[in-house]
Design a protein around this motif. Sequence first.
Motif, PDB file in Angstrom:
ATOM      1  N   ASP A   1      40.799  23.345  -3.997  1.00 27.24           N
ATOM      2  CA  ASP A   1      41.838  22.481  -4.563  1.00 27.24           C
ATOM      3  C   ASP A   1      41.854  22.540  -6.088  1.00 27.24           C
ATOM      4  N   GLN A   2      40.930  23.293  -6.679  1.00 25.79           N
ATOM      5  CA  GLN A   2      40.957  23.495  -8.125  1.00 25.79           C
ATOM      6  C   GLN A   2      41.051  24.992  -8.395  1.00 25.79           C
TER       7      GLN A   2
ATOM      8  N   ARG B   1      38.074  25.692 -11.757  1.00 29.28           N
ATOM      9  CA  ARG B   1      36.743  25.270 -11.334  1.00 29.28           C
ATOM     10  C   ARG B   1      36.505  25.512  -9.847  1.00 29.28           C
TER      11      ARG B   1
ATOM     12  N   GLU C   1      31.916  25.962 -17.580  1.00 37.14           N
ATOM     13  CA  GLU C   1      32.334  25.981 -18.987  1.00 37.14           C
ATOM     14  C   GLU C   1      32.799  24.578 -19.383  1.00 37.14           C
ATOM     15  N   ASN C   2      32.387  24.146 -20.556  1.00 39.04           N
ATOM     16  CA  ASN C   2      32.854  22.844 -21.034  1.00 39.04           C
ATOM     17  C   ASN C   2      34.333  22.878 -21.379  1.00 39.04           C
TER      18      ASN C   2
ATOM     19  N   ARG D   1      47.520  24.263  -7.284  1.00 40.87           N
ATOM     20  CA  ARG D   1      48.027  23.780  -8.559  1.00 40.87           C
ATOM     21  C   ARG D   1      47.423  24.603  -9.675  1.00 40.87           C
TER      22      ARG D   1
ATOM     23  N   TYR E   1      25.114  18.029 -18.502  1.00 39.54           N
ATOM     24  CA  TYR E   1      24.896  18.748 -19.759  1.00 39.54           C
ATOM     25  C   TYR E   1      26.218  19.117 -20.409  1.00 39.54           C
TER      26      TYR E   1
ATOM     27  N   LEU F   1      34.884  18.059 -18.079  1.00 45.32           N
ATOM     28  CA  LEU F   1      33.973  18.716 -17.144  1.00 45.32           C
ATOM     29  C   LEU F   1      33.222  17.679 -16.310  1.00 45.32           C
TER      30      LEU F   1
ATOM     31  N   SER G   1      35.341  16.508 -13.528  1.00 42.02           N
ATOM     32  CA  SER G   1      35.359  17.493 -12.447  1.00 42.02           C
ATOM     33  C   SER G   1      34.099  17.398 -11.596  1.00 42.02           C
TER      34      SER G   1
ATOM     35  N   LYS H   1      34.335  14.472  -9.315  1.00 42.72           N
ATOM     36  CA  LYS H   1      35.244  14.730  -8.193  1.00 42.72           C
ATOM     37  C   LYS H   1      34.650  15.696  -7.182  1.00 42.72           C
ATOM     38  N   LYS H   2      33.792  16.566  -7.668  1.00 42.48           N
ATOM     39  CA  LYS H   2      33.177  17.547  -6.767  1.00 42.48           C
ATOM     40  C   LYS H   2      32.254  16.890  -5.740  1.00 42.48           C
TER      41      LYS H   2
ATOM     42  N   ASP I   1      35.249  16.196   2.232  1.00 42.92           N
ATOM     43  CA  ASP I   1      36.391  16.060   3.129  1.00 42.92           C
ATOM     44  C   ASP I   1      36.071  14.906   4.054  1.00 42.92           C
TER      45      ASP I   1
ATOM     46  N   ILE J   1      43.744  15.069 -17.083  1.00 41.13           N
ATOM     47  CA  ILE J   1      44.199  16.296 -16.432  1.00 41.13           C
ATOM     48  C   ILE J   1      43.176  16.695 -15.363  1.00 41.13           C
TER      49      ILE J   1
ATOM     50  N   SER K   1      43.477  16.953 -10.543  1.00 38.77           N
ATOM     51  CA  SER K   1      43.446  18.131  -9.690  1.00 38.77           C
ATOM     52  C   SER K   1      43.117  17.739  -8.251  1.00 38.77           C
ATOM     53  N   GLY K   2      43.925  18.210  -7.345  1.00 33.09           N
ATOM     54  CA  GLY K   2      43.652  17.996  -5.928  1.00 33.09           C
ATOM     55  C   GLY K   2      44.118  16.668  -5.359  1.00 33.09           C
ATOM     56  N   VAL K   3      44.722  15.797  -6.167  1.00 34.16           N
ATOM     57  CA  VAL K   3      45.130  14.516  -5.593  1.00 34.16           C
ATOM     58  C   VAL K   3      46.517  14.623  -4.942  1.00 34.16           C
TER      59      VAL K   3
END
Lengths: 110, 280, 275
Positions: A18-19, A22, A46-47, A70, B56, B144, B147, B150-151, B155, B173, B177-179
């Motif tokens: 879904d990304q 990433r 990656e930051n 997306r 980090y 980051l 993300s 969210k990871k 499911d 942003i 993602s994924g919503v």
Amino acid sequence: MIIVLPIKEESEKSIVSDQLGRANYFYVYHSENDEGVIFKNTFLNENHGAGVKTAEFLLKQNADVLITPRIGEKALEILLETKVKIFKSNAKIVKENIKDYLNGDLEELY
Amino acid sequence: MKQLLILSGKGGTGKTTIASSFIRLAKSKQFADCDVEAPNLHLMYKKGSKDSKPYYGLKKAFIDQDVCVECGLCKDHCRFNAITDDDGYKVNPFKCEGCGVCGYVCPANAIDFQQSTDGSIDLYQDNYRFSTGSLKMGSGNSGLLVSEVKKQLQDSEGLTIIDGPPGIGCPVIASMSGVDFILVVTEPSMSGFSDMKRMIETIRKTKTPLAVCINKYDINKDISNNIKDYLYENNINFIGELPFDKEVNNLINQSISLVDTDNPVGVEIKNIYKQVIDLM
Amino acid sequence: MQIAVLSGKGGAGKTLLAVNLANLIEGSTFLDCDVEEPNGVFYFADTYNKEEVYTKIPVINDHLCKHCNKCVDFCRYNALIDFLGKVKVLPSLCHSCGGCQLVCPHGAIKEKDELLGYINYTSVRDHKIFGGELRIGKETGVSIIEKILAKANTNEDSVIDCPPGNGCSVMESISDADYCVLVSEPTVFGLENLKMVYDLTKIYKKKSGIVINKAVEDNGLVEAYAKEIHIPILGYIPFDKNLALSNSKLEMVSNGAFKSYFDHVLNRIKKEVSI
């Protein structure tokens, strides 16, 4: 034709991630010989600018088509300047997405 | 799995209150707090086991005083004024953006780049799965980390509810993602309105379906009406407005969920929830 | 005297307090450092002057570029990409560190000015007002904040409206302050974020006090914390619908019925600073 998809698991049976920037892996499919290669996403952590790096990867792979749920603004900004066409993935596994794309059943994202 | 993201643009509009009410109404088994700069949801859901991982960020410069020849090149080249020479050459970690220029210009090889812990990625598990994170102060980029938070979501059956970050920048942003659907909570002030417009512009680029509700609409009914007109003209779903009610904060402080009471705000939240589910 | 007003959470009342304190301090300078949400200036005036603020971004000379990719590899922000035989710059990711220009062995990289945002300024009565505005899509406004802060004359009184949160831009905005005012709502959420900004003021060893905004009958949560960390409660701004209405219209509430609350806070601050 070369088709690239972000995927969740290291398998042809994986569903689409879904990304994009990433995603865990990328699936690069060559339609000439009906073969796919899986690449690990090295920019995952990656930051900054994972999407940019993904766009760069697509260009290096000489991709024609990207199938993704997306796409971020920066990757899009780059890809819009190239020949790469962007299509919206469905909920099915990788192979099904490729088949649906070849049958013209996927919708163009941009 | 369906994911619902709640965003606001401006902070303090009642995003977290609505998120926690939705979690209750949906009997959600999984949710996340992506407001990593000022997380709040964990104040309500901190039962159960907690797993914490360090987060980090970019590696930051560190000058080895024993190797440094005090030439000053690093300080001259640093565009972030992060290097001081009051007492030997030192890097201010709050100002360092980890660009690497000082290490490149250093003739003595006295600078190296070290991993720094910029926050944590947390997971609470009880009869729910709750993913959250927090950014250490002074640590810039949080996209980051969002993300990573969210990871940790899996499911799962039912609705996953995500409390989003404020603003419209990188973390927002990342949270999108994924919503499957985004609910924007705004308030009737000049700043709330202008932030909402910027927010909608950002969401439309991702083509995610969205709806808007107004909190404390009766504080300034003129602006509330302007917001509604704007949404109507732009063909955006408007799905309800919550009144201003002093009782709300009392209930929250006592850990009472608004939707368990007959408080008018709670009643309206139920109505908004129903409409979100219909739209999804 | 320089007073910085901060709060961890957005919507806590930081701007409300900052503009009204500045309004009450004769001849003071108001510095709005919240460049991502620049509203403070509008409380004082509808019109203002604009000064452009620039940042530097690299420009690649395609004739000199040998496509060695040293710049692409050096950039920690991935703002340069290898674009099929050319190097392309992504200004939105660039932090203007100047590294690419340094590492290029062929002298193919020069820098040019790019508009980062504006400083908005005006004078109203005896007040000087400065604010900043970050262009949409730009990631960090720290250099705008530095320029706004540089407008303050250290011999004169000034009030700083800090950015929300606890990021590097907040640190920048309190670094020269004589006193920090922490604005909090009397809720569990407010308290959590209050703790966060208090820790920040401790790093710089700043004197600080708390103002409870949207105060109700029982503000015990925040009061107990203030006692615990031994810092004073400077005052209370009531949870009042009329105040909220005026403020939503960007009216200066300290000119009207609510003046006494802000006078009280200001007097307390003066006392604290003089200790």
